[in-house]
Scaffold this active site. Structure first.
Site, short mmCIF file in Angstrom:
data_model
loop_
_atom_site.label_atom_id
_atom_site.label_comp_id
_atom_site.label_asym_id
_atom_site.label_seq_id
_atom_site.Cartn_x
_atom_site.Cartn_y
_atom_site.Cartn_z
CB SER A 243 -0.74 -0.02 1.48
OG SER A 243 -0.30 0.20 2.20
CG ASP A 244 1.16 6.40 -1.35
OD1 ASP A 244 2.33 6.26 -0.80
OD2 ASP A 244 1.33 6.10 -2.69
#
Ligand code: BGC
Length: 678
Positions: A243-244
Site C-alpha cells: 500500500s501507499d
C-alpha cells in the site's frame, strides 16, 4: 522445517520452500509478513532526516528475511546519496540505456544502505502539468513511460533490489490524492492509464505500490478489478502489492479481498484485525496464503540470488555516481528556442555575463516530499557557470529584486542568463494540511517577479537567455517572443549547475526532448481541479488531445533543438510476420556532433473507431558526428497497434492502412510518413 534458505535457490526450490513454510506457519506469523513494522519508533529516532530504512515482513523462526524499504525516484533519499535530476528530466533524455545506468547506481546505493525494496519507478501518466508530483514521473505518454520505468527497474534489480512501480493507478492530483474518485471508462483505463504498468511488469518489476485515490468508486488499494482481475489475473503478476503510506489501506476486509498483499508502513488495518477477520470466517485463509506465498517467493528470489558485487558504504555518492548524475543532467536539458544561434555562448566574444534570478544561486533539486534526496553537495546554476568560465568571463549576479540594478547591469553586459521557475514551495508532494507542504501548482505561469525580470531585461539586451527550472510544463506566451533563447533545465540534481554551463558554452550539445506538450493556453489542457472529490479522466490528453482538437501547441511532445541540424531521408516500412519494420536515414548536416532522438508514431486515421490521430510506438537515441548518416531501424510488434474493445473485452488489431511516421518530434512538419496496410 526441512528446507533451508541458502544462496542460489532455484525457482522450484523457492516455490517448495514457500509451500512448506505456509504449511508450518501460524496465522499470526503469516499476517506478520503482511505489513511494515516499527515505523513510528524509527521515525521518532530519524526526526525527519530521511536516514532510515523501513522494514516489513520477515520471520526469524523460518529464516525469512524482512524487506527493507528505501525511496525514491530521484535517487536514494538517505543522506549522502547521489542526487540525480528528477524523473521528468530523465524522461526528457529519452535515453533508455542511461536510465538503466541510473537504476544500477541507485540499486548499488540501496544495497550499500542495507535496503532491498526500492520505492520507484513512479510512472503515473502526466495528464495535467499542475500535478504537484509531475517531476517524479517521466511524462505524458504510456509507451515512453513504460520504456523509462522498465529501464530503471532493470537497473535497480540487477543488484537484487526489488523495484516498485507506483502509484497504481491514476494518481495525478496531489491535494485530493487521499479521497478523489477518478472515473474513467474501461477503454481509457486499458489503453491510456495501464499500458506502462503492464510493460514494467512484463520486464520483471518485482512489486507494485497501490495508489491512495479511488478508481471508479473503489480505493485503488481495495480495487479487485485493478489488483485481482487485471494485475494478478490478466497480467499474471507474481510479485506482491504494497500500500501507499499515509492511508493507502482504508479497510481490512476490502483490502485483502481487493488484492492488497502488504500494508505499509505500519499495521493499521491488517495485523490483529486481519487475524480476527480470518478467525470469524470473514476472510478466506486462501487469500492470506496467496499473499504470503507472493511475499516469500518474491523476497527469496531477490535475497538468495548471487550478487554481482559487494556493496560497501563508500559507494554512496562516490565520484563515479556523481559523474553519471552530471551526464544525465546534460542529456536531459531541452533547448526550446535559440534565435540567431545565440547559444552556445562563445567565451572569446563574451567578456561580461549577467546572471539574474532568485533561483540562480539556490540549491534546488526539487520537491521536499518522499522523493527528496538528502544531499548538500549541490552545484547551483551560478556556481556551475563560474566554475566553467573561471576568470575568462566577468560574471555579475543579482537576484533581481531591484529592477533598476537589473536595468543597469543588462545594458552593460554581452548576454544575460535568467534563472526562472519553481522550487519545492511551488510544487511537490502534499502530506496533510498541518504539515503545510505544497501540492499541486496554483498557476502554470512563471511568478510575476520572474516575468518582470524577463521583460525588463529583454527590452534592453537582445541576448537574453531564459533557463526554466521546474517539473513539467510552464506557460511562456507572456514573454517568449521577447527573448532569444529558452532552455528547460528541470530540477537537475546535484551536478545541475555544471551541466547547465556545459550546455550554455557548447561543451555539450543539448539533446533532450520534451516528454510532454506545452500548450499556448491552459484552456487547451484537460479539465483539472486540485481540490476535488470526483473527476473524470477522458481518453484524450497531451498530444492526443491537441491532435484531436487540431490545436497547435507552443511546443509539441517530443520537441527539442540542438546546436546541429539533422535531416531525415528514405523512410522504409515493411511488414514481416508479426512485426512492422520501419527504418529511416538520419544525417547530421551541421558542424558539430550531437545526439538525436528518432521518434516513431503510428497513425490511426483510417480506423472505424474513435482513436488518437497518432501514438508514439518507438524511439531511439543515436549519436551522429558531423556529416554522418545512420540508418535507424525500429520494430513494432503488430499487437502493439491494438485497441481495447470494451464490448468483446479483447485487444483487437484492425485490418486497415496505418500511417507510419518517423522524425524528430510529434509535430506534423517534423515527421516523414507513409502508409502500411496490415
Ligand atoms: C508516497 C510514496 C512514497 C511513500 C513512502 C507516500 O506518501 O506517496 O510515493 O513511496 O510515501 O515514502
Amino acid at each position: 522445517m526441512v528446507l533451508k534458505i541458502k544462496d542460489g535457490l532455484t525457482p522450484q526450490e523457492i516455490e517448495d520452500f514457500a509451500s512448506q513454510a505456509l504449511s508450518e506457519m501460524t496465522l499470526k506469523e503469516k499476517v506478520h509478513l503482511m505489513s511494515g513494522h516499527d515505523f513510528f519508533k524509527i521515525m521518532l529516532k530519524d526526526r525527519g532526516k530521511g536516514r532510515s530504512v523501513i522494514p516489513g515482513g520477515g520471520l526469524k523462526r523460518l529464516g525469512i528475511p524482512a524487506f527493507r524499504f528505501i525511496d525514491g525516484p530521484r535517487g536514494v533519499v538517505i543522506p549522502g546519496s547521489t542526487c540525480f535530476p528528477v524523473s521528468m528530466a530523465r524522461g526528457a533524455s529519452w535515453d533508455i540505456k542511461l536510465e538503466e545506468e541510473v537504476g544500477e547506481v541507485i540499486g548499488k546505493e540501496v544495497r550499500a544502505h542495507g535496503g532491498n525494496l526500492y520505492g520507484a519507478p513512479c510512472i503515473n501518466l502526466l495528464r495535467h502539468p499542475a500535478w504537484g508530483r509531475a517531476q517524479e514521473t517521466y511524462g505524458e505518454d504510456p509507451y515512453h513511460l513504460g520504456e523509462l520505468g522498465s529501464a530503471l527497474s532493470r537497473g535497480v534489480q540487477k543488484h537484487n533490489v526489488m523495484a516498485t512501480i507506483k502509484h497504481f493507478t491514476a494518481n495525478s492530483i496531489e491535494y485530493s490524492r487521499f479521497k478523489v474518485n477518478v472515473v474513467m471508462n474501461e477503454r481509457t483505463l486499458r489503453e491510456v492509464y495501464l499500458p506502462h504498468f503492464k510493460k514494467c511488469i512484463e520486464n520483471g518489476c518485482a512489486t507494485v505500490m497501490s495508489a491512495y485515490n479511488k478508481l471508479n468508486g473503489k480505493y485503488c488499494g481495495h480495487n479487485t478489478h485493478l489488483l485481482r482481475d487485471i494485475l494478478k489475473g490478466d497480467w499474471q503478476f507474481k510479485g506482491f502489492v504494497h500500500s501507499d503510506w499515509m492511508d493507502g489501506l482504508y479497510d481490512t476486509i476490502a483490502g485483502i479481498n481487493g488484492g492488497l498483499d502488504v500494508e505499509m508502513p505500519r499495521v493499521k488495518h491488517y495485523g490483529t484485525k486481519l487475524i480476527k477477520a480470518v478467525e470469524k470466517g470473514e476472510v478466506s485463509i486462501d487469500l492470506i496464503d496467496d499473499s504470503v506465498r507472493r511475499i516469500i517467493s518474491t523476497m527469496l528470489s531477490y535475497t538468495t540470488r548471487k550478487d554481482p558485487q559487494q556493496y560497501h558504504s563508500d559507494l554512496v555518492g562516490c565520484e563515479e555516481h556523481v559523474r553519471l548524475s552530471r551526464e544525465v543532467a546534460e542529456k536531459s536539458m531541452v533547448l526550446l528556442k535559440n534565435s540567431n544561434d545565440l547559444l552556445p555562448l562563445e567565451m572569446n566574444t563574451i567578456n561580461k555575463l549577467a546572471v539574474f534570478g532568485r533561483l540562480a544561486d539556490l540549491k534546488n533539486t526539487g520537491d521536499h516530499g518522499s522523493s527528496q534526496v538528502h544531499q548538500d553537495n549541490i552545484v547551483t546554476p551560478l556556481q556551475g557557470i563560474k566554475n566553467f568560465v573561471g576568470n575568462k568571463v566577468d560574471v555579475v549576479y543579482t537576484e533581481g529584486k531591484d529592477l533598476e540594478e537589473v536595468k543597469n547591469l543588462s545594458q552593460n553586459v554581452d548576454a544575460v542568463v535568467i534563472i526562472a521557475g519553481y522550487t519545492f514551495r511551488d510544487e511537490g508532494e502534499y502530506i496533510r494540511q498541518f504539515i503545510r507542504r505544497v501540492g499541486d501548482r496554483e498557476s502554470l505561469e512563471l511568478k510575476a517577479d520572474d516575468i518582470n525580470i524577463i521583460k525588463t531585461v529583454s527590452d534592453l539586451n537582445s541576448n537574453t537567455i531564459v533557463i526554466l527550472i521546474g517539473g513539467s510544463a510552464i506557460m511562456m506566451e507572456q514573454w517568449i517572443d521577447n527573448v532569444s533563447a529558452v532552455l528547460m533545465a528541470w530540477y537537475s540534481g546535484m551536478q545541475g549547475g555544471n551541466a547547465l554551463a556545459d550546455i550554455l558554452f557548447g561543451k555539450v550539445n543539448p539533446s533532450g526532448k520534451l516528454p510532454f506538450t506545452i500548450p499556448k493556453k491552459e484552456s487547451d489542457l484537460p479539465y483539472f481541479k486540485a481540490h476535488i472529490d470526483e473527476i473524470e479522466y477522458g481518453y484524450y490528453h497531451g498530444y492526443t488531445l491537441m491532435d484531436k482538437k487540431e490545436i497547435n501547441p507552443r511546443f509539441p511532445f517530443g520537441f527539442g533543438l540542438s546546436y546541429t541540424q539533422y535531416r531525415y531521408d528514405n523512410l522504409e516500412v515493411k511488414s514481416s510476420g508479426d512485426i512492422i519494420i520501419a527504418s529511416i536515414e538520419v544525417s547530421n548536416i551541421g558542424k558539430i556532433a550531437g545526439e538525436e532522438v528518432i521518434q516513431l508514431y503510428v497513425g490511426f486515421e483510417n480506423s472505424n473507431v474513435d482513436r488518437p490521430k497518432k501514438l508514439l510506438k518507438g524511439f531511439k537515441k543515436v549519436f551522429l558526428s558531423p556529416n554522418q548518416t545512420q540508418k535507424v531501424t525500429i520494430e513494432i510488434p503488430k499487437k502493439n497497434l491494438a485497441w481495447y474493445n470494451p464490448e468483446t473485452k479483447r485487444w483487437e488489431v484492425e485490418d486497415m492502412p496505418y500511417i507510419i511516421s518517423m522524425g524528430s518530434s510529434s509535430k506534423e512538419e517534423d515527421l516523414v510518413s507513409t502508409q502500411l496496410k496490415i
